[in-house]
Motif scaffolding. Structure first.
Motif, PDB file in Angstrom:
ATOM      1  N   MET A 177      -2.299  32.400  10.433  1.00  0.00           N
ATOM      2  CA  MET A 177      -3.163  33.032   9.497  1.00  0.00           C
ATOM      3  C   MET A 177      -3.344  34.335   9.860  1.00  0.00           C
ATOM      4  O   MET A 177      -3.637  35.241   8.867  1.00  0.00           O
ATOM      5  CB  MET A 177      -4.217  32.121   8.993  1.00  0.00           C
ATOM      6  CG  MET A 177      -4.003  30.752   8.129  1.00  0.00           C
ATOM      7  SD  MET A 177      -5.209  29.531   8.267  1.00  0.00           S
ATOM      8  CE  MET A 177      -6.593  30.283   7.600  1.00  0.00           C
ATOM      9  N   ILE A 178      -3.734  34.554  11.198  1.00  0.00           N
ATOM     10  CA  ILE A 178      -4.125  35.952  11.539  1.00  0.00           C
ATOM     11  C   ILE A 178      -2.898  36.672  11.612  1.00  0.00           C
ATOM     12  O   ILE A 178      -2.876  38.042  11.109  1.00  0.00           O
ATOM     13  CB  ILE A 178      -4.779  35.565  12.921  1.00  0.00           C
ATOM     14  CG1 ILE A 178      -5.872  34.663  12.924  1.00  0.00           C
ATOM     15  CG2 ILE A 178      -4.891  37.002  13.467  1.00  0.00           C
ATOM     16  CD1 ILE A 178      -6.137  34.417  14.340  1.00  0.00           C
ATOM     17  N   ALA A 179      -1.826  36.173  11.730  1.00  0.00           N
ATOM     18  CA  ALA A 179      -0.444  36.973  11.733  1.00  0.00           C
ATOM     19  C   ALA A 179      -0.079  37.237  10.301  1.00  0.00           C
ATOM     20  O   ALA A 179       0.669  38.322   9.885  1.00  0.00           O
ATOM     21  CB  ALA A 179       0.471  36.135  12.470  1.00  0.00           C
ATOM     22  N   GLY A 180      -0.518  36.576   9.374  1.00  0.00           N
ATOM     23  CA  GLY A 180      -0.294  36.860   7.967  1.00  0.00           C
ATOM     24  C   GLY A 180       1.018  35.872   7.509  1.00  0.00           C
ATOM     25  O   GLY A 180       1.654  36.096   6.616  1.00  0.00           O
ATOM     26  N   MET A 228       3.681  39.524  17.501  1.00  0.00           N
ATOM     27  CA  MET A 228       3.552  38.216  17.985  1.00  0.00           C
ATOM     28  C   MET A 228       4.761  37.883  18.901  1.00  0.00           C
ATOM     29  O   MET A 228       5.901  38.045  18.842  1.00  0.00           O
ATOM     30  CB  MET A 228       3.599  37.367  16.636  1.00  0.00           C
ATOM     31  CG  MET A 228       3.314  35.812  16.863  1.00  0.00           C
ATOM     32  SD  MET A 228       2.734  35.143  15.503  1.00  0.00           S
ATOM     33  CE  MET A 228       3.198  33.532  15.582  1.00  0.00           C
ATOM     34  N   VAL A 229       4.107  37.032  19.782  1.00  0.00           N
ATOM     35  CA  VAL A 229       5.225  36.493  20.711  1.00  0.00           C
ATOM     36  C   VAL A 229       5.595  34.940  20.238  1.00  0.00           C
ATOM     37  O   VAL A 229       4.437  34.129  20.521  1.00  0.00           O
ATOM     38  CB  VAL A 229       5.085  36.537  22.289  1.00  0.00           C
ATOM     39  CG1 VAL A 229       6.121  35.846  23.119  1.00  0.00           C
ATOM     40  CG2 VAL A 229       4.777  37.902  22.397  1.00  0.00           C
ATOM     41  N   PHE A 230       6.742  34.487  19.738  1.00  0.00           N
ATOM     42  CA  PHE A 230       6.735  33.263  19.477  1.00  0.00           C
ATOM     43  C   PHE A 230       7.218  32.268  20.556  1.00  0.00           C
ATOM     44  O   PHE A 230       7.902  32.566  21.666  1.00  0.00           O
ATOM     45  CB  PHE A 230       8.090  33.321  18.438  1.00  0.00           C
ATOM     46  CG  PHE A 230       7.805  33.897  17.132  1.00  0.00           C
ATOM     47  CD1 PHE A 230       7.105  33.122  15.869  1.00  0.00           C
ATOM     48  CD2 PHE A 230       7.737  35.250  17.092  1.00  0.00           C
ATOM     49  CE1 PHE A 230       6.583  33.981  14.758  1.00  0.00           C
ATOM     50  CE2 PHE A 230       7.227  36.032  15.972  1.00  0.00           C
ATOM     51  CZ  PHE A 230       7.104  35.174  14.564  1.00  0.00           C
ATOM     52  N   LEU A 277      -0.597  38.633  19.378  1.00  0.00           N
ATOM     53  CA  LEU A 277      -0.663  37.102  19.128  1.00  0.00           C
ATOM     54  C   LEU A 277       0.570  36.327  20.015  1.00  0.00           C
ATOM     55  O   LEU A 277       1.543  36.632  20.226  1.00  0.00           O
ATOM     56  CB  LEU A 277      -0.442  36.756  17.742  1.00  0.00           C
ATOM     57  CG  LEU A 277      -1.086  37.598  16.607  1.00  0.00           C
ATOM     58  CD1 LEU A 277      -0.805  37.088  15.286  1.00  0.00           C
ATOM     59  CD2 LEU A 277      -2.506  37.173  16.991  1.00  0.00           C
ATOM     60  N   PHE A 278       0.081  35.288  20.632  1.00  0.00           N
ATOM     61  CA  PHE A 278       0.992  34.454  21.461  1.00  0.00           C
ATOM     62  C   PHE A 278       0.923  32.958  21.134  1.00  0.00           C
ATOM     63  O   PHE A 278      -0.212  32.151  20.942  1.00  0.00           O
ATOM     64  CB  PHE A 278       0.547  34.615  22.924  1.00  0.00           C
ATOM     65  CG  PHE A 278       0.516  35.714  23.664  1.00  0.00           C
ATOM     66  CD1 PHE A 278       1.710  36.165  24.265  1.00  0.00           C
ATOM     67  CD2 PHE A 278      -0.556  36.495  23.798  1.00  0.00           C
ATOM     68  CE1 PHE A 278       1.757  37.423  24.929  1.00  0.00           C
ATOM     69  CE2 PHE A 278      -0.592  38.052  24.220  1.00  0.00           C
ATOM     70  CZ  PHE A 278       0.743  38.471  24.970  1.00  0.00           C
ATOM     71  N   ASP A 279       2.131  32.545  20.738  1.00  0.00           N
ATOM     72  CA  ASP A 279       2.306  31.138  20.066  1.00  0.00           C
ATOM     73  C   ASP A 279       2.716  30.354  21.269  1.00  0.00           C
ATOM     74  O   ASP A 279       4.265  30.134  21.352  1.00  0.00           O
ATOM     75  CB  ASP A 279       2.985  31.208  18.941  1.00  0.00           C
ATOM     76  CG  ASP A 279       3.079  29.763  18.075  1.00  0.00           C
ATOM     77  OD1 ASP A 279       2.208  28.856  18.890  1.00  0.00           O
ATOM     78  OD2 ASP A 279       3.633  29.505  17.186  1.00  0.00           O
ATOM     79  N   GLU A 280       1.972  29.555  22.117  1.00  0.00           N
ATOM     80  CA  GLU A 280       2.647  28.925  23.202  1.00  0.00           C
ATOM     81  C   GLU A 280       3.848  29.535  23.827  1.00  0.00           C
ATOM     82  O   GLU A 280       4.774  28.754  23.939  1.00  0.00           O
ATOM     83  CB  GLU A 280       3.028  27.511  22.716  1.00  0.00           C
ATOM     84  CG  GLU A 280       2.000  26.800  21.860  1.00  0.00           C
ATOM     85  CD  GLU A 280       1.814  25.461  22.021  1.00  0.00           C
ATOM     86  OE1 GLU A 280       2.536  24.765  23.056  1.00  0.00           O
ATOM     87  OE2 GLU A 280       1.180  24.837  21.290  1.00  0.00           O
ATOM     88  N   THR A 329      -6.409  43.644  22.399  1.00  0.00           N
ATOM     89  CA  THR A 329      -7.077  42.403  22.097  1.00  0.00           C
ATOM     90  C   THR A 329      -5.978  41.408  21.788  1.00  0.00           C
ATOM     91  O   THR A 329      -5.064  41.551  20.929  1.00  0.00           O
ATOM     92  CB  THR A 329      -7.758  42.412  20.578  1.00  0.00           C
ATOM     93  OG1 THR A 329      -8.576  43.692  20.982  1.00  0.00           O
ATOM     94  CG2 THR A 329      -8.499  41.309  20.219  1.00  0.00           C
ATOM     95  N   SER A 330      -6.098  40.071  22.204  1.00  0.00           N
ATOM     96  CA  SER A 330      -4.951  39.183  22.193  1.00  0.00           C
ATOM     97  C   SER A 330      -5.559  37.762  21.759  1.00  0.00           C
ATOM     98  O   SER A 330      -6.595  37.219  22.306  1.00  0.00           O
ATOM     99  CB  SER A 330      -4.232  39.065  23.584  1.00  0.00           C
ATOM    100  OG  SER A 330      -3.832  40.286  24.013  1.00  0.00           O
ATOM    101  N   ILE A 331      -4.632  37.109  21.182  1.00  0.00           N
ATOM    102  CA  ILE A 331      -5.074  35.698  20.772  1.00  0.00           C
ATOM    103  C   ILE A 331      -3.893  34.809  21.418  1.00  0.00           C
ATOM    104  O   ILE A 331      -2.580  35.162  20.835  1.00  0.00           O
ATOM    105  CB  ILE A 331      -5.399  35.353  19.214  1.00  0.00           C
ATOM    106  CG1 ILE A 331      -6.311  36.356  19.014  1.00  0.00           C
ATOM    107  CG2 ILE A 331      -5.671  34.029  19.195  1.00  0.00           C
ATOM    108  CD1 ILE A 331      -6.592  36.471  17.234  1.00  0.00           C
TER     109      ILE A 331
END
Lengths: 355, 465, 294
Positions: free
Chosen positions: A49-52, A80-82, A157-160, A187-189
């Motif tokens: 959601m943050i990524a859009g 984003m890093v998937f 953004l980092f997704d696992e 800033t990172s999530i």
């Protein structure tokens, strides 16, 4: 460079499933926020959601103070890093990294210098002409990071990102990511289900469960004062020992009828807990006063080197104790677990922390 | 039995036809195997392959049942192969594999191919050997000579026969003040124009595919005593070549084209949504030229209250009318079968020759009787006196309009199917204004001659019997 | 422990290969050899004998204007119908993959046509495109004489192209959709975050990644347009009008089976086979270079 603010963000799928049930988080500039929780808790959905990549059903997501609910992923200026890296298989490493810049109309020579300097930082310079399938897992991971970094976005953004790596490489990359994030100051999530990764990486840790935030705070604060039995059992390995209380005539007792012998910190307390390292194990029959004393039977011993874990039956449940070095106990030994009152955690019937 | 099919398969081609024919031959082969093991005292079975389908196939099946019921020594197994082309193709494939039927129906223009095949057992010889006395002079001469050799031997038996007629809508002609069908093409032209002026959208319908070579080119040429090919339309040798670009046929095509351009003729075909017969029966178009075999269909499907009739095909003014050509097919007995099957085949052919069978056959189909005895028998039964069969005797009149000449006895050209296809192609080119009438017919002759030349080369040192 | 089976003797391996070799020999090499032999002889249809004529069959075919017309028609048919079938299928599959409105409908409906046999399909199209009774009758009423496949070769060609393309749109669609769906969603998302819009994403990411499928379908479509067109031509136009739709495969059929010119048909089928081989080699040599295999 940017703050990220979520206000009562919700995600309801057209099927009616509520994946995220109202989440509010404020992430200050330059901080690394980790979303942790079991699979299905909504953390990845929240990240998307943050990524859009997912629409926001209600509530708001703001980046740098600007609400971005209606802004497409490309315009949010985030990278984003998937989990599977999502590298473009038909492009060379160079082009993978340059693609986002090209789409944004960056001049050619600037693209080149940025790609090369980023590659240098990530030690990818020698691999720029390779295609993803010619790279190892760790190298692909770096390229994925490089692709995010080279764009110099407001938010990462980092997704696992580490879940596809082996344990050793994962530890290494964890440190690298932390350092990189600190150096770049972006800033990172970061989403993970691994509590160790969460603890070690986070400036702000967000524990999620069933679409809701269970607790937000600094990792150690959360460790020391979990807001709920869920957090208590999710953060920390081995997890906190939790024992249900039942009200007896002469005060609360454990499941097997053992009286705890003193008053809980709160009258609503329905569960007590203590960390495996927060209790002593003794063969001594004498019990100090003002402490929880549990007779326990050792069921298994797990030596891991610097410490050992004792799996014991006590108070009608299975508990785990952490002892330094080699354990003297053997399976079948009878012993006592002594936890001082100030080290105990209390939770009410709904699992909320009390006292 | 699949060997020749594999041979016939153009390698790498997975076309439907091959699968279809493969299956047909396979089925036929299986049937053959089944038939090879009859019970001890059972009647002798033999195969009959034919090329009719639909209602006509059901009539053939009944005919076969009647034969089987009429005696107990033989049993004919009748199998439809769908159409004439397929029947010939499948028979060839089966013959090359040694699994051919005993009796096969071959269409009129396949006669030359059959005669050179060396794959038949002469029908007249078969009948004589088996003690059947057939009076060959009983056949209408136009029919007999079509199938006979140049010496008059009947190598096959005429079976289903027809000829082309003009179907005309009496109501439409009444509108322009006519009660009789036009006799000449000049008259036709004027009548079509009058009908057009009277508000008819489609005074006449034709089609110009390979199939219409029969009524437009072959029947026209015969009636006008014009050659289709040299050497008496091929009867006198394989070196016959087409002649239709120099005969009255050129004028005819020119007139048809002129009438088409003037909107007096419409092209009707199944591909376009409605074929000629449907167009006539529905009252859309007022004149068509088609087989007497369609008489039954028009009778059954015409628009309520529509008055119509058939007439002989018109001729150009001043032409002495000759007999029209027979169309249809004959029955061939193939070589390489055991003697007892030949006995059965002879009995079957004799049964078909019977006037009573002729009555059954003509009643249930639109075909005409092939022998005078059959025709007389039907006439005496009052068959032609009233609807729906009234009018069909016109076909006999057309077929017997004159004693057959060298030219009107028939056509004996190799691979005539391909020449008919070429006819369709060139007619389409002419009607689409791609070529002039003369150029189109010249090309028809040129390409047709190439086909004939090839046929001649395929059979070196052979002559037609 | 994993047990590995190895054959110590090559004879065992050959033994396993024999059934397949037999099939290939029986159904390809042997008939192909027969066709070559037939093409060099004049065969009597009933098998009464044959004459060796060398390359005469080829010479006469190649000297025939009708045959060159047939080749031209086949190539035009192949190019246009393959182009149409692939482009339409690609667009539909891309839309379906994007889950636009109605995508579920496409997905179900588009799988049907390929299951329909060519002759049945052709019958349906013959009805639909019939100038007097069908759908096109409406057009003809507005512009009389606009649509006339019975005499206008271009209209007839358009009819068979429409029927063939319609059939292969469904076939291609299934493969394209599968190819699109095999692209990890995250790749599309990554490119979206990399600032690529729908068109750019298609051009830079999806299209290159489905090139193996595009290439495969190109080869199949072109090959099938030479072969599977038979049923459609047979039912819809019979090669007419004036040979406008007399495609090579139909000409082989009509010359060979209807005209009983087995030798000429064999020679034509050799030429068709060589044409397909050359086209396929060309595709592998020059087009496959642009294919990205993952």
């Amino acid at each position: 460079m940017a703050t990220v603010d979520l206000k009562d963000a919700k995600k309801v799928y057209s099927s009616g499933v509520e994946a995220v049930k109202g989440v509010s988080i404020a992430i200050p500039d330059k901080e690394l926020c980790v979303l942790v929780g079991p699979s299905g808790c909504g953390k990845s959905t929240l990240l998307r959601m943050i990524a859009g990549l997912e629409t926001i059903s209600s509530g708001t997501v703001a980046i740098d103070g600007k609400i971005v609910n209606a802004v497409g992923p490309a315009e949010r200026d985030i990278a984003m890093v998937f989990q599977n890296y999502a590298l473009y298989p038909h492009m060379k490493v160079y082009d993978n990294m340059a693609y986002g810049l090209r789409n944004r109309g960056t001049p050619k020579d600037e693209i080149d210098s940025r790609v090369r300097s980023t590659a240098k930082v990530l030690e990818l310079s020698a691999l720029l002409d390779r295609r993803p399938r010619e790279l190892s897992g760790g190298q692909r991971q770096r390229v994925a990071m490089g692709r995010a970094i080279v764009r110099n976005p407001k938010v990462f953004l980092f997704d696992e990102p580490l879940s596809n790596l082996d344990a050793k490489l994962r530890g290494q990359m964890r440190v690298e990511i932390k350092n990189l994030q600190r150096t770049l100051g972006v800033t990172s999530i970061y989403v993970t289900h691994d509590q160790l990764e969460a603890m070690t990486l986070a400036d702000i840790l967000v524990v999620m469960n069933a679409g809701l935030v269970e607790q937000i705070g600094a990792p150690l604060d959360i460790y020391e004062a979990p807001a709920s039995t869920f957090v208590a059992s999710f953060i920390g390995a081995p997890p906190m020992n939790l024992l249900a209380l039942t009200g007896g005539l002469s005060g609360p007792t454990l499941a097997d009828g053992t009286a705890i012998g003193f008053a809980p910190a709160d009258t609503k307390a329905a569960t007590l807990g203590f960390r495996p390292e927060d209790a002593d194990v003794t063969f001594n029959a004498k019990a100090p006063s003002g402490a929880l004393v549990l007779p326990a039977t050792v069921e298994a011993v797990e030596p891991v080197g610097a410490e050992s874990f004792l799996h014991c039956a006590a108070g009608g449940v299975r508990i785990v104790m952490r002892v330094a070095g080699r354990a003297a106990a053997r399976p079948g030994d009878q012993l006592r677990v002594v936890a001082r009152a100030e080290k105990l955690h209390w939770f009410d019937k709904t699992g909320k922390r009390v006292g | 039995m699949r060997k020749p099919l594999v041979k016939a398969t153009q390698e790498g081609m997975k076309s439907m036809s091959i699968i279809k024919h493969g299956l047909a031959a396979f089925a036929a082969g299986t049937l053959g195997v089944a038939l090879a093991l009859p019970a001890a005292a059972a009647p002798v079975k033999f195969d009959f392959w034919f090329g009719l389908s639909g209602d006509l196939a059901r009539v053939v099946d009944t005919l076969c049942k009647n034969f089987n019921a009429s005696q107990s020594d033989y049993e004919v197994v009748c199998t439809s192969q769908g159409n004439y082309d397929a029947t010939l193709q499948n028979t060839i494939a089966a013959f090359r594999a040694g699994k051919q039927p005993t009796v096969v129906q071959v269409y009129d223009v396949g006669t030359a191919t059959m005669m050179l095949s060396g794959a038949y057992y002469p029908a007249d010889k078969l009948m004589e050997e088996n003690g059947y006395k057939i009076d060959y002079s009983d056949y209408f001469p136009g029919i007999a000579r079509y199938y006979a050799t140049s010496k008059g031997e009947m190598l096959s038996f005429p079976f289903n026969s027809s000829t082309a007629l003009m179907y005309w809508n009496k109501d439409a002609f009444a509108k322009i003040g006519k009660t009789e069908a036009p006799k000449t093409w000049e008259e036709v032209g004027a009548d079509l124009q009058a009908m057009k002026d009277a508000g008819y959208e489609c005074p006449m319908a034709i089609n110009i595919s390979a199939n219409e070579s029969w009524q437009l080119m072959e029947q026209f040429s015969a009636i006008h005593n014009q050659p289709i090919a040299t050497k008496s339309n091929g009867y006198d040798g394989l070196d016959a070549r087409l002649a239709v670009n120099k005969t009255k046929f050129v004028q005819y095509v020119g007139d048809l084209k002129k009438w088409y351009d003037a909107g007096l003729i419409k092209i009707k075909s199944k591909d376009l949504g409605q074929d000629m017969v449907q167009a006539f029966a529905s009252g859309t178009c007022q004149v068509i030229l088609t087989s007497v075999g369609d008489h039954g269909t028009v009778g059954k499907t015409h628009k309520e209250g529509m008055n119509w009739d058939v007439a002989e095909l018109p001729v150009y003014a001043g032409t002495e009318r000759k007999n029209s050509l027979v169309g249809g097919a004959s029955l061939w007995v193939l070589s390489g079968k055991p003697a007892e099957e030949y006995k059965g085949a002879a009995a079957f052919l004799n049964f078909i020759h019977d006037p009573k069978t002729a009555l059954f056959w003509s009643t249930n189909t639109g075909y005409i009787p092939v022998a005078k005895s059959g025709f007389d028998y039907m006439k005496s039964n009052g068959f032609y006196d009233k609807a729906p069969y009234k009018g069909r005797e016109t076909a006999i009149a057309s077929l017997t309009a004159s004693e057959p000449t060298e030219i009107t006895r028939g056509i004996r050209l190799g691979n005539f199917t391909q020449i008919r296809a070429e006819f369709g192609t060139q007619m389409q080119a002419i009607f689409a204004n791609k070529v002039s009438v003369q150029d189109g017919l010249d090309t028809l002759v040129k390409n047709g001659d190439a086909i004939l030349d090839r046929f001649q080369q395929t059979y070196p040192n052979k002559t037609l019997p | 422990m994993e047990k590995r089976v190895t054959f110590s003797r090559w004879t065992v391996g050959i033994l396993f290969a024999v059934p397949q070799m037999l099939l290939i020999f029986t159904f390809f090499y042997w008939p192909a050899g027969q066709a070559v032999y037939w093409s060099l002889t004049l065969q009597q249809p009933w098998g009464g004998g044959n004459i060796w004529v060398g390359l005469d069959n080829f010479r006469s075919i190649l000297a025939s204007a009708d045959y060159w017309n047939s080749i031209t028609a086949s190539l035009a048919f192949a190019a246009i119908s393959t182009g149409l079938a692939m482009v339409i299928a690609l667009v539909l599959a891309a839309l379906t993959d994007r889950q636009l409105a109605g995508s579920r409908f496409y997905r179900v409906v588009l799988i049907w046509p390929y299951g329909i046999a060519a002759p049945a399909l052709a019958l349906a199209f013959r009805f639909i495109l019939a100038p007097e009774a069908g759908f096109m009758a409406v057009v003809n009423r507005a512009w009389p004489g606009f649509w006339d496949p019975g005499l206008d070769g271009a209209d007839a060609m358009a009819s068979i192209i429409a029927a063939f393309s319609w059939k292969y749109v469904g076939y291609n669609f299934i493969f394209f959709l599968a190819a699109f769906q095999a692209i990890p969603r995250s790749l599309i998302e990554a490119s979206a975050m990399d600032g690529a819009g729908v068109v750019r994403r298609f051009r830079d990411i999806q299209f290159p990644l489905i090139t193996p499928t595009i290439f495969f379908l190109l080869v199949i479509n072109i090959t099938e347009s030479f072969q599977d067109s038979f049923g459609i031509v047979d039912i819809m136009t019979s090669g007419g009008p004036a040979n406008a739709t007399n495609l090579m495969v139909y000409k082989i059929y009509s010359d060979g089976f209807k005209g009983l010119d087995y030798s000429g048909a064999a020679a034509q089928s050799i030429i068709l086979m060589m044409l397909i081989v050359v086209l396929t080699i060309f595709q592998f040599r020059f087009i496959e270079r642009r294919v990205h295999y993952r």
